[in-house]
Design a protein around this motif. Structure first.
Motif, PDB file in Angstrom:
ATOM      1  N   GLN A 297      -4.747  -8.360  11.916  1.00  0.00           N
ATOM      2  CA  GLN A 297      -4.975  -7.151  11.135  1.00  0.00           C
ATOM      3  C   GLN A 297      -6.454  -6.780  11.143  1.00  0.00           C
ATOM      4  O   GLN A 297      -7.329  -7.644  11.111  1.00  0.00           O
ATOM      5  N   HIS A 299      -9.308  -4.791   8.865  1.00  0.00           N
ATOM      6  CA  HIS A 299      -9.504  -4.487   7.442  1.00  0.00           C
ATOM      7  C   HIS A 299     -10.621  -3.468   7.317  1.00  0.00           C
ATOM      8  O   HIS A 299     -11.723  -3.663   7.840  1.00  0.00           O
ATOM      9  N   ARG A 338       1.017   5.401   5.307  1.00  0.00           N
ATOM     10  CA  ARG A 338       2.198   4.538   5.285  1.00  0.00           C
ATOM     11  C   ARG A 338       3.502   5.294   5.505  1.00  0.00           C
ATOM     12  O   ARG A 338       4.266   4.995   6.413  1.00  0.00           O
ATOM     13  N   THR A 344       0.165   1.185   7.702  1.00  0.00           N
ATOM     14  CA  THR A 344      -0.294   0.157   6.774  1.00  0.00           C
ATOM     15  C   THR A 344       0.787  -0.107   5.734  1.00  0.00           C
ATOM     16  O   THR A 344       1.682   0.714   5.524  1.00  0.00           O
ATOM     17  N   TYR A 345       0.691  -1.255   5.080  1.00  0.00           N
ATOM     18  CA  TYR A 345       1.613  -1.554   3.978  1.00  0.00           C
ATOM     19  C   TYR A 345       1.164  -0.885   2.684  1.00  0.00           C
ATOM     20  O   TYR A 345       1.953  -0.642   1.791  1.00  0.00           O
ATOM     21  N   ALA A 347      -2.403   1.543   0.875  1.00  0.00           N
ATOM     22  CA  ALA A 347      -3.763   2.074   0.911  1.00  0.00           C
ATOM     23  C   ALA A 347      -4.145   2.497  -0.504  1.00  0.00           C
ATOM     24  O   ALA A 347      -3.294   2.842  -1.316  1.00  0.00           O
ATOM     25  N   TYR A 364      -7.784  -0.169   3.252  1.00  0.00           N
ATOM     26  CA  TYR A 364      -6.449  -0.559   3.701  1.00  0.00           C
ATOM     27  C   TYR A 364      -6.613  -1.555   4.847  1.00  0.00           C
ATOM     28  O   TYR A 364      -7.735  -1.810   5.324  1.00  0.00           O
ATOM     29  N   SER A 365      -5.523  -2.110   5.324  1.00  0.00           N
ATOM     30  CA  SER A 365      -5.517  -2.939   6.531  1.00  0.00           C
ATOM     31  C   SER A 365      -4.432  -2.410   7.464  1.00  0.00           C
ATOM     32  O   SER A 365      -3.456  -1.798   7.016  1.00  0.00           O
ATOM     33  N   THR A 366      -4.610  -2.658   8.750  1.00  0.00           N
ATOM     34  CA  THR A 366      -3.668  -2.154   9.745  1.00  0.00           C
ATOM     35  C   THR A 366      -3.709  -3.063  10.964  1.00  0.00           C
ATOM     36  O   THR A 366      -4.619  -3.889  11.115  1.00  0.00           O
ATOM     37  N   SER A 374      -5.637   5.001  12.651  1.00  0.00           N
ATOM     38  CA  SER A 374      -5.625   4.954  11.188  1.00  0.00           C
ATOM     39  C   SER A 374      -6.917   5.516  10.605  1.00  0.00           C
ATOM     40  O   SER A 374      -6.902   6.222   9.588  1.00  0.00           O
TER      41      SER A 374
END
Length: 530
Positions: A297, A299, A338, A344-345, A347, A364-366, A374
């Motif tokens: 991921q 970040h 999302r 992402t899960y 944000a 967020y993370s992706t 993103s």
């Protein structure tokens, strides 16, 4: 029937009778349940009744001129006391160079022994009267809390011990060594947690040499420099009467609360009020910082220095932030990253309002492969949010949700006292809780939009990225394209603002971010790690 055993017949009769009784009880319960619904207050009417539930706040005028706020809460035989000093980590450097983490260490060691009592005796004293004592350090605040029974036989010895700790803590070397040994464990965990590391790098990059730049708990190198003399000097300079405000909530009368205030103020040294913090320097362009980090991921955190807690735009910015990034999955940021694209899960966005200008940030993370896409979507969402008009219906939905959730801020004695501490520390009016609903209702789309455009600037963001690799040139181009695309749209006058026609439905039950605490997560990191 003659062949059926008597015991079986008895059992069947018992079961049928019990079942019938159960049905009757269920019907009765259902009737009672539905009849009780008429006694409930509809959430639709919360705006009309919110004023009735806000507690009355007393301003306790005392001979020591310490701002003191009190709420009478007769339902429980408890008293909550909060002493809030202007003595957070922003004051560490005033005691000595490179002493980051000084206020935090003072908060950890305050009850580790005094000139007259050992750490165990201090703990035993509080426990013997059923009192709970705690201390915490934030960037702005140093907070001492005491929860105790309102019975004078319990309250007075607990308060005496609190004053003993504040005035005579010794901060022994053995206690400091224990903190240092615990640091090693936290350091290892931190390096494995990019979500915490990115916040530290963000503050450092954003604030540079400003007192807000370093983590509250300091660094491995800085806390090794701290000695008992530094801690005593910190206590003597900042944990004083003129640098204090007091909040009390509980089963007391106004005169009894005033008596407590007078006792606390009398037994603290007068001292001097802390000087105002300097204003942080603002950027005029993008600042992209990439931290190589091997992970599946990436970040991301981006933002800028925004404004202070006493800014007149505070409430408008809270509303704006709820629409953009704190309204759950239905906020604009979550919808774009999302819901629509699955990048992402989750944000978020947030404002940190403090004495000096605090930051606005989104994060967020992706997956690594989605990093540039993103970033393009997140930045474009911010650009559009700043520059396009806010939908009136969306604004009303957001305000209604905040009004319904606001009573959570005074739903318990502890919550009330935290609000009083914030009101006192930031110099807010005594009737702040009662005025909140009216001020929120009166906010217009123009006011919110003007606040957004005044304090948020999509062309001067600090962007921190933890990932395996990053094409900075490509990212710079993406950011410029987002800015230029909107400029071209404005020139052509042919685009339809997406925020004007697209309505995001915010969950009405979600509470706004609390007003009472600064939500920076303390973490340790060495000076040379980043």
């Amino acid at each position: 029937m003659r062949n059926i055993p008597l015991c079986l017949i008895t059992a069947l009769l018992f079961i049928s009778t019990s079942y019938a009784e159960l049905i009757d009880k269920t019907k009765t319960a259902s009737i009672e349940q539905f009849s009780s619904l008429s006694q409930l207050t509809s959430l639709q009417n919360i705006q009309e009744h919110s004023k009735l539930t806000a507690p009355h706040v007393y301003e306790l005028k005392n001979r020591f001129h310490v701002r003191s706020l009190f709420v009478e809460s007769p339902s429980l035989p408890m008293v909550d006391i909060q002493l809030t000093f202007n003595a957070g980590s922003a004051r560490d450097q005033s005691i000595g160079m490179n002493l980051y983490g000084l206020s935090n260490m003072a908060s950890q060691l305050l009850d580790e022994g005094t000139d007259h009592y050992s750490a165990q005796e201090i703990i035993s004293t509080f426990e013997s009267v059923g009192a709970k004592f705690s201390v915490s350090a934030h960037r702005d605040m140093f907070i001492v809390k005491l929860r105790t029974l309102s019975d004078p036989a319990k309250l007075e010895p607990a308060l005496d011990m609190l004053l003993e700790v504040l005035n005579y803590s010794t901060f022994k070397n053995s206690s400091i060594d224990l903190v240092l040994s615990n640091t090693a464990v936290g350091q290892k965990q931190l390096k494995e947690n990019p979500s915490r590391m990115k916040n530290i790098v963000f503050y450092r990059t954003l604030y540079g040499k400003h007192p807000y730049a370093e983590p509250i708990t300091g660094t491995q190198a800085s806390i090794k420099r701290i000695n008992p003399e530094n801690l005593v000097q910190f206590r003597q300079k900042y944990l004083v009467r003129q640098n204090l405000n007091i909040a009390i909530t509980g089963q007391l009368k106004e005169k009894e609360a005033l008596k407590l205030v007078e006792k606390i103020a009398k037994h603290l040294p007068e001292g001097e009020k802390a000087t105002p913090l300097p204003a942080p320097a603002l950027r005029s362009d993008f600042n992209i910082r990439h931290i190589p980090y091997k992970s599946s991921q990436a970040h991301i955190i981006m933002g800028e220095i925004a404004t202070t807690r006493d800014d007149p735009d505070y409430l408008a910015l809270q509303v704006a932030n709820r629409i953009f990034g704190t309204g759950g999955f239905n906020s604009i940021l979550s919808q774009e990253l999302r819901v629509k694209r699955g990048l992402t899960y989750g944000a978020y966005s947030s404002f940190s309002f403090m004495q000096a200008a605090g930051p606005f940030s989104l994060g967020y993370s992706t997956e690594q492969d989605n990093l540039l896409e993103s970033l393009k979507i997140a930045h474009r969402a911010l650009v559009n949010f700043i520059r396009e008009p806010i939908n009136e219906k969306l604004l009303q939905q957001t305000k209604l949700g905040m009004l319904r959730a606001f009573p959570n801020n005074y739903s318990s004695n502890a919550a009330i006292n935290a609000q009083l501490g914030s009101i006192g520390f930031y110099g807010l009016p005594t009737d702040y809780l009662n005025r909140y609903s009216d001020e929120l209702n009166q906010l217009t789309t123009a006011q919110v939009q003007n606040a957004i455009r005044k304090h948020l600037h999509p062309d001067r963001l600090t962007i921190i990225i933890f990932s395996e690799k990053l094409d900075k040139a490509a990212l710079n181009q993406i950011l410029q394209d987002n800015l230029n695309t909107y400029k071209n749209k404005e020139r052509s006058k042919t685009s339809t603002p997406s925020n004007a026609n697209e309505l995001y439905h915010l969950p009405k039950e979600e509470a706004p971010l609390p007003d009472s605490f600064q939500h920076d997560t303390p973490a340790l990191i060495s000076d040379n790690d980043l």
